[in-house]
Design a protein around this motif. Structure first.
Motif, PDB file in Angstrom:
ATOM      1  N   ASP A  68      57.325  45.333  17.853  1.00 50.55           N
ATOM      2  CA  ASP A  68      55.984  45.718  17.407  1.00 50.55           C
ATOM      3  C   ASP A  68      55.244  46.498  18.482  1.00 50.55           C
ATOM      4  O   ASP A  68      54.516  47.451  18.188  1.00 50.55           O
ATOM      5  N   ARG A  71      56.644  50.045  18.602  1.00 49.29           N
ATOM      6  CA  ARG A  71      56.205  50.795  17.424  1.00 49.29           C
ATOM      7  C   ARG A  71      54.723  51.147  17.525  1.00 49.29           C
ATOM      8  O   ARG A  71      54.329  52.271  17.226  1.00 49.29           O
ATOM      9  N   THR A  72      53.904  50.221  17.973  1.00 47.51           N
ATOM     10  CA  THR A  72      52.457  50.464  18.038  1.00 47.51           C
ATOM     11  C   THR A  72      52.096  51.460  19.126  1.00 47.51           C
ATOM     12  O   THR A  72      51.289  52.356  18.911  1.00 47.51           O
ATOM     13  N   GLY A  81      46.529  49.936  14.338  1.00 47.91           N
ATOM     14  CA  GLY A  81      47.817  49.437  14.818  1.00 47.91           C
ATOM     15  C   GLY A  81      47.666  48.550  16.035  1.00 47.91           C
ATOM     16  O   GLY A  81      48.327  47.516  16.152  1.00 47.91           O
TER      17      GLY A  81
END
Length: 139
Positions: A68, A71-72, A81
């Motif tokens: 995560d 990705r963020t 996000g």
């Protein structure tokens, strides 16, 4: 393939690793618990199952949070996000703390009293040691 596509693939790889850790941890935990059930009984098997799967769950959560995070930060750095990531990290931190207390049986700030050098020093210390100023005087 651009940077964002590469980071998306890296994040997906981390997610796959996280899921593999969870599945492998579950299978391993059950296998060990079944083996202990036959030899040591149900109580020990249940305790081992909880400890082993709890550790695998903690590791899996760490890897999934890394996915995560990648990705963020690297793929879609939006305010929404980042807020979602912050919420995920808060939830993961609470889960991690709760699982660790369940597995070890003590909160982290009490762990030093039940492990390591503290336990060894208590075990090695004499039962009663006189204070330095309490030396015996003979008349």
């Amino acid at each position: 393939m651009g940077f964002e596509d590469l980071m998306e693939h890296v994040a997906r790889g981390f997610e796959l690793i996280g899921v593999a850790v969870l599945v492998t941890g579950l299978v391993w935990s059950v296998a060990v618990a079944v083996r202990l059930w036959r030899g040591a009984g149900g109580r020990r098997a249940y305790q081992a199952l909880r400890e082993l799967f709890g550790g695998a769950l903690l590791l899996g959560l760490e890897v999934l949070v890394a996915a995560d995070l990648i990705r963020t930060v690297a793929v879609a750095p939006t305010l929404e996000g980042v807020a979602v990531l912050g919420l995920i990290v808060l939830i993961r931190t609470f889960l991690s703390f709760s699982l660790q207390v369940e597995i070890e049986g003590v909160p982290p700030w009490r762990r030093a009293l039940t492990s390591g050098a503290t336990v060894l020093s208590r075990a090695a210390a004499p039962a009663h040691s006189p204070s330095p100023g309490a030396a015996k005087h003979s008349d």
